[in-house]
Design an enzyme around this catalytic site. Structure first.
Site, PDB file in Angstrom:
ATOM      1  N   ARG A   1     110.617 114.808   2.569  1.00  0.00           N
ATOM      2  CA  ARG A   1     109.546 113.832   2.822  1.00  0.00           C
ATOM      3  C   ARG A   1     109.718 113.107   4.151  1.00  0.00           C
ATOM      4  O   ARG A   1     108.727 112.721   4.778  1.00  0.00           O
ATOM      5  CB  ARG A   1     109.495 112.824   1.679  1.00  0.00           C
ATOM      6  CG  ARG A   1     108.865 113.415   0.427  1.00  0.00           C
ATOM      7  CD  ARG A   1     108.894 112.441  -0.717  1.00  0.00           C
ATOM      8  NE  ARG A   1     107.962 112.837  -1.765  1.00  0.00           N
ATOM      9  CZ  ARG A   1     107.781 112.150  -2.888  1.00  0.00           C
ATOM     10  NH1 ARG A   1     108.489 111.048  -3.118  1.00  0.00           N
ATOM     11  NH2 ARG A   1     106.900 112.563  -3.774  1.00  0.00           N
TER      12      ARG A   1
ATOM     13  N   LYS B   1     107.538 120.207 -20.797  1.00  0.00           N
ATOM     14  CA  LYS B   1     106.584 119.751 -21.808  1.00  0.00           C
ATOM     15  C   LYS B   1     105.156 120.206 -21.553  1.00  0.00           C
ATOM     16  O   LYS B   1     104.641 120.073 -20.448  1.00  0.00           O
ATOM     17  CB  LYS B   1     106.594 118.222 -21.847  1.00  0.00           C
ATOM     18  CG  LYS B   1     107.863 117.678 -22.447  1.00  0.00           C
ATOM     19  CD  LYS B   1     107.747 116.190 -22.585  1.00  0.00           C
ATOM     20  CE  LYS B   1     108.966 115.626 -23.306  1.00  0.00           C
ATOM     21  NZ  LYS B   1     109.075 114.185 -23.058  1.00  0.00           N
TER      22      LYS B   1
ATOM     23  N   GLY C   1     108.334 117.806  -7.322  1.00  0.00           N
ATOM     24  CA  GLY C   1     109.720 117.490  -6.966  1.00  0.00           C
ATOM     25  C   GLY C   1     110.726 118.574  -7.344  1.00  0.00           C
ATOM     26  O   GLY C   1     111.520 119.009  -6.506  1.00  0.00           O
TER      27      GLY C   1
ATOM     28  N   GLY D   1     103.284 114.011  -8.672  1.00  0.00           N
ATOM     29  CA  GLY D   1     102.127 113.519  -9.431  1.00  0.00           C
ATOM     30  C   GLY D   1     100.845 113.550  -8.611  1.00  0.00           C
ATOM     31  O   GLY D   1      99.775 113.904  -9.118  1.00  0.00           O
TER      32      GLY D   1
HETATM   33  C1  3PG Z   1     106.782 110.065  -6.395  1.00  0.00           C
HETATM   34  O1  3PG Z   1     107.891 110.469  -5.994  1.00  0.00           O
HETATM   35  O2  3PG Z   1     106.284 110.431  -7.466  1.00  0.00           O
HETATM   36  C2  3PG Z   1     106.021 109.166  -5.470  1.00  0.00           C
HETATM   37  O3  3PG Z   1     106.820 108.691  -4.440  1.00  0.00           O
HETATM   38  C3  3PG Z   1     105.378 108.027  -6.235  1.00  0.00           C
HETATM   39  O4  3PG Z   1     106.357 107.304  -6.908  1.00  0.00           O
HETATM   40  P1  3PG Z   1     106.018 106.716  -8.346  1.00  0.00           P
HETATM   41  O5  3PG Z   1     105.819 107.883  -9.279  1.00  0.00           O
HETATM   42  O6  3PG Z   1     107.210 105.870  -8.708  1.00  0.00           O
HETATM   43  O7  3PG Z   1     104.762 105.910  -8.209  1.00  0.00           O
HETATM   44 MG    MG Z   2     106.111 110.040  -9.593  1.00  0.00          MG
END
Ligand code: 3PG
Ligand code: MG
Length: 419
Positions: free
Chosen positions: A35, A221, A377, A400
């Site tokens: 990132r 899941k 991720g 997300g």
């Molecule tokens: C993530 O890694 O999902 C983003 O940086 C957003 O973070 P958050 O899910 O804690 O809002």
């Molecule tokens: Mg997140």
């Protein structure tokens, strides 16, 4: 909104929302700098154009101020190394020092603010309410925070002449720095290169993929992947399902999954997803066999069983040998590949073979001309672990945010800049 490519940054201070929410180890060293690397072109563009940069981000989910474990101070050396440039830091985001340093920025200089989530105002969620707080107390706390959130947002905006949102990974959050602040720059707002690249890559995959188009969806899941599975069935020619959610599908069809992770509540949903795929002519490729263990541990005994005939006392933790070959052959036939989620517990080497086989198959297909987009991720961590990130077409910085965008939801961070 403006375009970063044509904007004249001479003498301008740009406040840039980045997503530097990166994993740190126990020594606070950055474990995966994807990132940070991604945001460098945007920062360099402003500096090269004669502007200065104020970087702002969150890190983790702290609930107090300060919280050393989540200090953005830890990542400054990595940012400096990747940028090849000194980065100044200010711990108190709303204090006099921040205002003074921002005002004193000279062209070519970079200042980073402390973790925005040290302040409840960033997320706009009241903190410290007693568990037994009454509804009136909750409403009053929310109202007070809405007010102080406005002040917080104004303060951030006061540091700069132009706002750049480059935090694709956080674009699904309607927070002060990702969305609200954009209104305070009615004209002088724009996307950075991460945001532009992500939107273009995802749009092109979803709107005009070269076919056949396969999506590989892993993860433990079904419940967290339902809407993405449903959306993808509308777009793809085939779907490879891997990871722990396999066993919910197998059990829903009447299979035996032993001690594997399984969500009985999701059986009707799993069957409905399979039915929908059938109706659409979308092939779902499940792992025929599973690498099973007699405990959730690297030291466990292992054996391969058909994914729908796992004995009691055993749990599937990776795909089996036949599934590895099947998945690779299937991926090899496709022209567009979207991959979200590992197909096994790849954090343990013993159960990483399936995810590695998928990564290698995606790389091979890419070398033969397929377009591959990897997001989320864990799959990004996997592709980095095997050193294959630069051999796929696009690595998304979103987890997300990527899923929500693909599901067709409007991302607040995107909407606020476009508005
Ligand atoms: C993530 O890694 O999902 C983003 O940086 C957003 O973070 P958050 O899910 O804690 O809002
Ligand atoms: Mg997140």
């Amino acid at each position: 909104m403006r375009s970063i490519d044509n904007y004249d940054f001479r003498g301008k201070r740009a406040i840039v929302r980045v997503d530097f929410n990166v994993p740190l180890d126990e020594n606070f060293d950055v474990v995966d700098d994807t990132r940070i690397r991604a945001a460098i072109p945007t920062i360099k563009k402003v500096l090269a154009g004669g502007g200065s940069v104020i970087l702002m981000s969150h890190l983790g989910r702290p609930k107090k101020n300060p919280d050393e474990k989540y200090s953005l101070r830890h990542i400054i050396p990595t940012v400096e190394k990747l940028l090849g440039h000194k980065v100044d830091f200010v711990p108190d985001v709303t204090g006099d020092e921040a205002a003074r340093k921002a005002a004193a920025l000279k062209p070519g200089e970079v200042l980073m603010l402390e973790n925005l989530r040290f302040y409840a105002e960033e997320e706009g969620k009241p903190r410290g309410l007693a568990d037994d707080a009454s509804d009136e107390e909750k409403t009053a706390a929310k109202k007070a925070l809405k007010q102080s959130q406005k002040e917080f947002t104004k303060k951030l905006a006061s540091y700069a002449d132009v706002y750049i949102n480059d935090a694709f990974g956080t674009a699904h959050r309607a927070h002060a720095s990702t969305a609200l602040i954009a209104d305070l720059f009615p004209e002088e707002k724009m996307f950075g290169y991460v945001m532009l690249g992500e939107l273009e890559a995802i749009d092109s995959v979803l709107e005009s993929p070269e076919r056949p188009f396969v999506a590989i969806v892993g993860g433990s899941k079904v419940s967290s992947k339902i809407s993405i599975l449903e959306t993808l069935i509308e777009k793809v020619d085939s779907l490879i399902v891997g990871g722990g959610m396999t066993y919910t599908f197998m059990a829903a069809r009447g299979g035996k999954v032993g001690d594997s992770i399984c969500e009985p509540d999701m059986f009707p949903t799993a069957l409905a997803i399979m039915e929908k795929a059938r109706a659409k002519g979308v092939e779902i490729v499940f792992a025929e066999d599973a690498l099973c263990a007699d405990a959730f541990s690297e030291e466990a005994r292992t054996a391969e069983y058909p994914s729908d005939a796992i004995p009691a006392g055993w749990q599937g933790l990776d795909i089996g040998s036949r599934a590895k070959a099947d998945f690779a052959a299937h991926i090899g036939k496709c022209k567009t590949i979207l991959w979200n989620g590992p197909v096994g517990v790849f954090e343990m080497d013993k159960f990483a073979g399936g995810t590695r086989a998928v990564a290698e198959a995606v790389v091979e297909a890419t070398a033969r001309g397929a377009y591959s987009l990897i997001g989320g991720g864990d799959s990004v961590a996997a592709i980095n672990k095997y050193g294959l990130a630069d051999r796929v077409s696009y690595v998304s910085t979103g987890g997300g945010a990527l899923l929500e965008y693909m599901e067709g939801k409007e991302l607040p961070g995107v909407a606020a800049v476009r508005k």
